[in-house]
Design an enzyme around this catalytic site. Structure first.
Site, PDB file in Angstrom:
ATOM      1  N   THR A 204     -13.709  -6.796  13.470  1.00 40.85           N
ATOM      2  CA  THR A 204     -12.820  -6.303  12.416  1.00 40.85           C
ATOM      3  C   THR A 204     -13.495  -5.091  11.769  1.00 40.85           C
ATOM      4  O   THR A 204     -14.720  -4.937  11.867  1.00 40.85           O
ATOM      5  CB  THR A 204     -12.578  -7.373  11.327  1.00 40.85           C
ATOM      6  OG1 THR A 204     -13.828  -7.686  10.727  1.00 40.85           O
ATOM      7  CG2 THR A 204     -11.966  -8.627  11.903  1.00 40.85           C
ATOM      8  N   GLU A 353      -7.601  -9.924  14.719  1.00 41.92           N
ATOM      9  CA  GLU A 353      -7.482 -11.328  15.118  1.00 41.92           C
ATOM     10  C   GLU A 353      -6.189 -11.614  15.871  1.00 41.92           C
ATOM     11  O   GLU A 353      -6.025 -12.697  16.440  1.00 41.92           O
ATOM     12  CB  GLU A 353      -7.536 -12.230  13.870  1.00 41.92           C
ATOM     13  CG  GLU A 353      -8.890 -12.255  13.170  1.00 41.92           C
ATOM     14  CD  GLU A 353      -9.094 -11.137  12.147  1.00 41.92           C
ATOM     15  OE1 GLU A 353      -8.396 -10.103  12.246  1.00 41.92           O
ATOM     16  OE2 GLU A 353      -9.950 -11.292  11.261  1.00 41.92           O
ATOM     17  N   LYS A 464      -4.782 -10.355 -10.402  1.00 40.23           N
ATOM     18  CA  LYS A 464      -4.330 -11.599 -11.037  1.00 40.23           C
ATOM     19  C   LYS A 464      -4.325 -11.396 -12.545  1.00 40.23           C
ATOM     20  O   LYS A 464      -5.363 -11.368 -13.188  1.00 40.23           O
ATOM     21  CB  LYS A 464      -5.251 -12.742 -10.638  1.00 40.23           C
ATOM     22  CG  LYS A 464      -5.238 -12.943  -9.133  1.00 40.23           C
ATOM     23  CD  LYS A 464      -6.142 -14.055  -8.653  1.00 40.23           C
ATOM     24  CE  LYS A 464      -6.186 -14.051  -7.134  1.00 40.23           C
ATOM     25  NZ  LYS A 464      -7.230 -13.212  -6.565  1.00 40.23           N
ATOM     26  N   TRP A 469       0.495 -12.885 -10.095  1.00 40.75           N
ATOM     27  CA  TRP A 469      -0.023 -11.911  -9.141  1.00 40.75           C
ATOM     28  C   TRP A 469       0.723 -10.578  -9.259  1.00 40.75           C
ATOM     29  O   TRP A 469       1.938 -10.542  -9.369  1.00 40.75           O
ATOM     30  CB  TRP A 469       0.186 -12.416  -7.706  1.00 40.75           C
ATOM     31  CG  TRP A 469      -0.724 -13.537  -7.336  1.00 40.75           C
ATOM     32  CD1 TRP A 469      -1.801 -13.995  -8.029  1.00 40.75           C
ATOM     33  CD2 TRP A 469      -0.617 -14.346  -6.158  1.00 40.75           C
ATOM     34  NE1 TRP A 469      -2.379 -15.030  -7.350  1.00 40.75           N
ATOM     35  CE2 TRP A 469      -1.687 -15.265  -6.203  1.00 40.75           C
ATOM     36  CE3 TRP A 469       0.246 -14.363  -5.066  1.00 40.75           C
ATOM     37  CZ2 TRP A 469      -1.890 -16.213  -5.197  1.00 40.75           C
ATOM     38  CZ3 TRP A 469       0.047 -15.301  -4.071  1.00 40.75           C
ATOM     39  CH2 TRP A 469      -1.018 -16.210  -4.138  1.00 40.75           C
TER      40      TRP A 469
HETATM   41  P1  ADP Z   1      -9.984  -5.266   8.647  1.00 46.50           P
HETATM   42  O1  ADP Z   1      -9.432  -6.651   8.410  1.00 46.50           O
HETATM   43  O2  ADP Z   1     -11.455  -5.282   8.646  1.00 46.50           O
HETATM   44  O3  ADP Z   1      -9.386  -4.190   7.792  1.00 46.50           O
HETATM   45  P2  ADP Z   1      -8.111  -4.904  10.795  1.00 46.50           P
HETATM   46  O4  ADP Z   1      -7.986  -3.554  11.375  1.00 46.50           O
HETATM   47  O5  ADP Z   1      -8.019  -6.059  11.691  1.00 46.50           O
HETATM   48  O6  ADP Z   1      -9.511  -4.921  10.102  1.00 46.50           O
HETATM   49  O7  ADP Z   1      -7.047  -4.999   9.635  1.00 46.50           O
HETATM   50  C1  ADP Z   1      -6.020  -5.941   9.549  1.00 46.50           C
HETATM   51  C2  ADP Z   1      -5.334  -5.819   8.213  1.00 46.50           C
HETATM   52  O8  ADP Z   1      -4.723  -4.543   8.077  1.00 46.50           O
HETATM   53  C3  ADP Z   1      -4.220  -6.797   7.994  1.00 46.50           C
HETATM   54  O9  ADP Z   1      -4.701  -8.055   7.587  1.00 46.50           O
HETATM   55  C4  ADP Z   1      -3.391  -6.121   6.917  1.00 46.50           C
HETATM   56  O10 ADP Z   1      -3.923  -6.367   5.631  1.00 46.50           O
HETATM   57  C5  ADP Z   1      -3.581  -4.664   7.230  1.00 46.50           C
HETATM   58  N1  ADP Z   1      -2.399  -4.152   7.926  1.00 46.50           N
HETATM   59  C6  ADP Z   1      -2.236  -3.953   9.241  1.00 46.50           C
HETATM   60  N2  ADP Z   1      -1.018  -3.448   9.511  1.00 46.50           N
HETATM   61  C7  ADP Z   1      -0.389  -3.332   8.326  1.00 46.50           C
HETATM   62  C8  ADP Z   1       0.911  -2.874   7.918  1.00 46.50           C
HETATM   63  N3  ADP Z   1       1.803  -2.419   8.774  1.00 46.50           N
HETATM   64  N4  ADP Z   1       1.190  -2.915   6.607  1.00 46.50           N
HETATM   65  C9  ADP Z   1       0.296  -3.367   5.708  1.00 46.50           C
HETATM   66  N5  ADP Z   1      -0.918  -3.797   6.020  1.00 46.50           N
HETATM   67  C10 ADP Z   1      -1.266  -3.783   7.311  1.00 46.50           C
END
Ligand code: ADP
Length: 572
Positions: A204, A353, A464, A469
């Site tokens: 990640t 993931e 919060k 929220w």
């Molecule tokens: P990291 O979790 O370290 O940032 P990732 O690249 O796996 O790495 O990021 C996944 C996260 O990116 C998601 O859990 C979400 O919060 C955000 N995300 C991905 N696509 C979108 C989207 N279209 N709109 C909003 N958030 C997004």
């Protein structure tokens, strides 16, 4: 005519499937590319020197799936000769290019695990990740050669470092990739592979914590590619030219290299040239039809398209779809592309993931294109792609209603969703619901009656206030619709009375006067409850953005941790 015997099975015996138990392997993609799409072109923009300002100059390289497949098989042989065993990791530190695609196809074909490392991290973080994965071989682009001496010292598991592209001067202890491949015949026979074997590994980006690794299988990759291609997902087909701007280290460029190779799309790689002007020119020249990237890329592209249009020299782009993911796309951005340039942005959501594709926001049949409802739905992250399921739970683990209003922790499950992390016990990332295992995304979302999911926040970024929220993402997207605002990140700062209150950190567009607090409150008032509105605005020169295009709110929270809300507004 061949002879066959027939026999009548007993009517009470259970019927067994007569289908072949063919394994779902990445070698199937490689073989399709080699046999069916061998003439199909793959274009890569790669640096061919530097101009007087020291900026890299782009050169156009053209090859075909046939050549890439042959070289991928040579790479497979070379890795075997280097002693890489089934399940061992081969790392890449590379921009998007045909050589990186060869690694995508060649490494899993010999049983190795493709580990795409994020090139934008600090060399010490890169070394940490390489050591954690215990990578045996590293394929590194020549443009990152300066990092090699650091990695040679810091990464004891690396037995071989191979440089992609020419170097002015060879570096001791490394090989030139093209010369290395030339020593080997294409792999003549694939090893015995099972679809459940590991094929890829990704960490990640660590936006909200330390990076964690997941390991994809051949099966998850094939199923993800099959499901990503249809029109209701990414719209990848043999007839189109696809430009994945999302880096190949960012969740496998959302699977596009595999999906495009499976379906034979003409591929264009932009290498390190990803500013708005370079991308617009490339899209026009190469007649790109489908492209994918994070919102910051689209903001840069939009500025360039607006500029060219205002100058009376608009680009002629045959683009059918800009896929936007990785962070939330503001509705104002989606509208601007459509209203100024007749271009459609399709929102998609996913995570490392989830391989990553989880949802895509395709217009339902009864919603007219260009209507208000169309834009509202486009700004949501969309409905799950087939075989992916979503659920929402509350703080006590209770299932929440799908009413488009109730916010909860988003859960996901499916054949390309991870069920654990590599080398890490992260039990709180998984829950059992009705006897099924779900991944806890860490995203706070709503689900509406149509099944459209909307990300409200990441749980660590939620504000919060007084036990309720506030979604920072919604607020940011609304602020970024303001004519003077380029970027906005809304964070929680601690408050003695309400626990937390929102602070908006704002980067203005060039040459504009900062709006007053009252003007911004007015601007937001029709969209949000009064208690949601930011207590203060800080105008800054820039907002930190992470290596995968997300606001680094951790950094902002650290910077403003002792912030006193009474200040209300900073001097721009
Ligand atoms: P990291 O979790 O370290 O940032 P990732 O690249 O796996 O790495 O990021 C996944 C996260 O990116 C998601 O859990 C979400 O919060 C955000 N995300 C991905 N696509 C979108 C989207 N279209 N709109 C909003 N958030 C997004």
């Amino acid at each position: 005519m061949s002879h066959s015997t027939t026999h009548q099975p007993s009517s009470s015996a259970p019927v067994h499937s007569t289908m072949m138990p063919a394994q779902l392997l990445i070698t199937e993609i490689l073989e399709r590319a080699r046999l069916l799409y061998r003439e199909r072109e793959i274009v890569s923009m790669l640096p061919v020197g530097r101009n007087e300002q020291g900026q890299p100059i782009a050169g156009r390289h053209s090859t075909t799936y046939g050549e890439v497949a042959q070289r991928a098989l040579q790479l497979a042989s070379a890795l075997q000769a280097a002693g890489v065993q089934k399940g061992q990791r081969v790392a890449t530190l590379a921009v998007n290019s045909y050589r990186h695609l060869e690694a995508y196809l060649g490494i899993p074909a010999m049983g190795g695990v493709l580990h795409t490392v994020n090139i934008r991290l600090h060399p010490q973080q890169i070394a940490w990740i390489i050591n954690h994965a215990a990578d045996k071989v590293l394929l590194i682009d020549n443009m990152f050669a300066a990092m090699i001496p650091v990695l040679q010292v810091a990464c004891p598991t690396l037995e071989k470092i191979v440089v992609l592209g020419p170097l002015p001067q060879a570096i001791a202890g490394t090989e030139d990739y093209d010369a290395w491949l030339a020593q080997y015949e294409p792999l003549a026979q694939y090893p015995d592979l099972l679809e459940t074997d590991a094929a890829g590994m990704c960490y990640t980006s660590g936006t909200t914590g330390n990076p964690k690794a997941v390991v994809y299988s051949h099966r998850s990759t094939i199923l993800h590619s099959l499901t990503s291609a249809p029109r209701d997902a990414l719209n990848v087909s043999q007839t189109d030219t696809v430009l994945p701007i999302v880096p190949m280290f960012h969740v496998n460029a959302w699977g596009l290299p595999y999906t495009c190779a499976m379906y034979g799309s003409r591929l264009v790689f932009s290498g390190p040239f990803n500013d708005g002007a370079s991308l617009a020119a490339l899209m026009q020249k190469e007649q790109v039809v489908i492209t994918a990237g994070v919102p910051t890329i689209w903001m840069g592209l939009l500025q360039e398209l607006d500029r060219a249009k205002a100058a009376g020299t608009p680009y002629q782009l045959p683009l059918e779809r800009l896929v936007c993911g990785g962070a939330a796309a503001p509705e104002s951005l989606i509208r601007a592309f459509y209203e100024h340039h007749q271009l459609k942005v399709v929102h998609a959501w996913g995570m490392t993931e989830t391989h990553p594709l989880g949802t895509s926001s395709i217009r339902p049949a009864d919603v007219p294109e260009g209507s208000d409802e169309y834009f509202q739905l486009s700004a949501k992250q969309g409905i799950p792609v087939p075989l992916v399921q979503l659920e929402l739970i509350g703080e006590q683990g209770e299932v929440l209603p799908h009413d488009g209003k109730t916010m909860g922790q988003l859960l996901v499950r499916g054949p390309w969703v991870t069920q654990s992390y590599y080398g890490e016990d992260a039990a709180d990332s998984f829950v059992t619901l009705n006897g099924q295992n779900w991944f806890v995304t860490g995203d706070i979302a709503t689900l509406d009656e149509r099944g459209f999911m909307h990300i409200e926040d990441r749980s660590k970024d939620l504000i919060k206030s007084g036990g309720e929220w506030i979604s920072s993402v919604d607020m940011e997207n609304e602020l970024m619709a303001h004519p003077s605002i380029l970027l906005a990140a809304v964070i929680a700062v601690s408050d003695p009375k309400w626990d937390e209150r929102p602070l908006a950190v704002v980067r203005l567009k060039d040459d504009v006067q900062p709006p007053t607090h009252a003007e911004l409150t007015d601007f937001l008032a029709s969209k949000f409850a009064k208690w949601w509105l930011p207590d203060a605005y800080e105008f800054v020169d820039d907002i930190p953005i992470g290596s995968t295009g997300k606001f680094l709110k951790r950094e902002l929270r650290e910077k403003y941790k002792d912030y006193k809300m009474e200040r209300k507004e900073s001097k721009p």
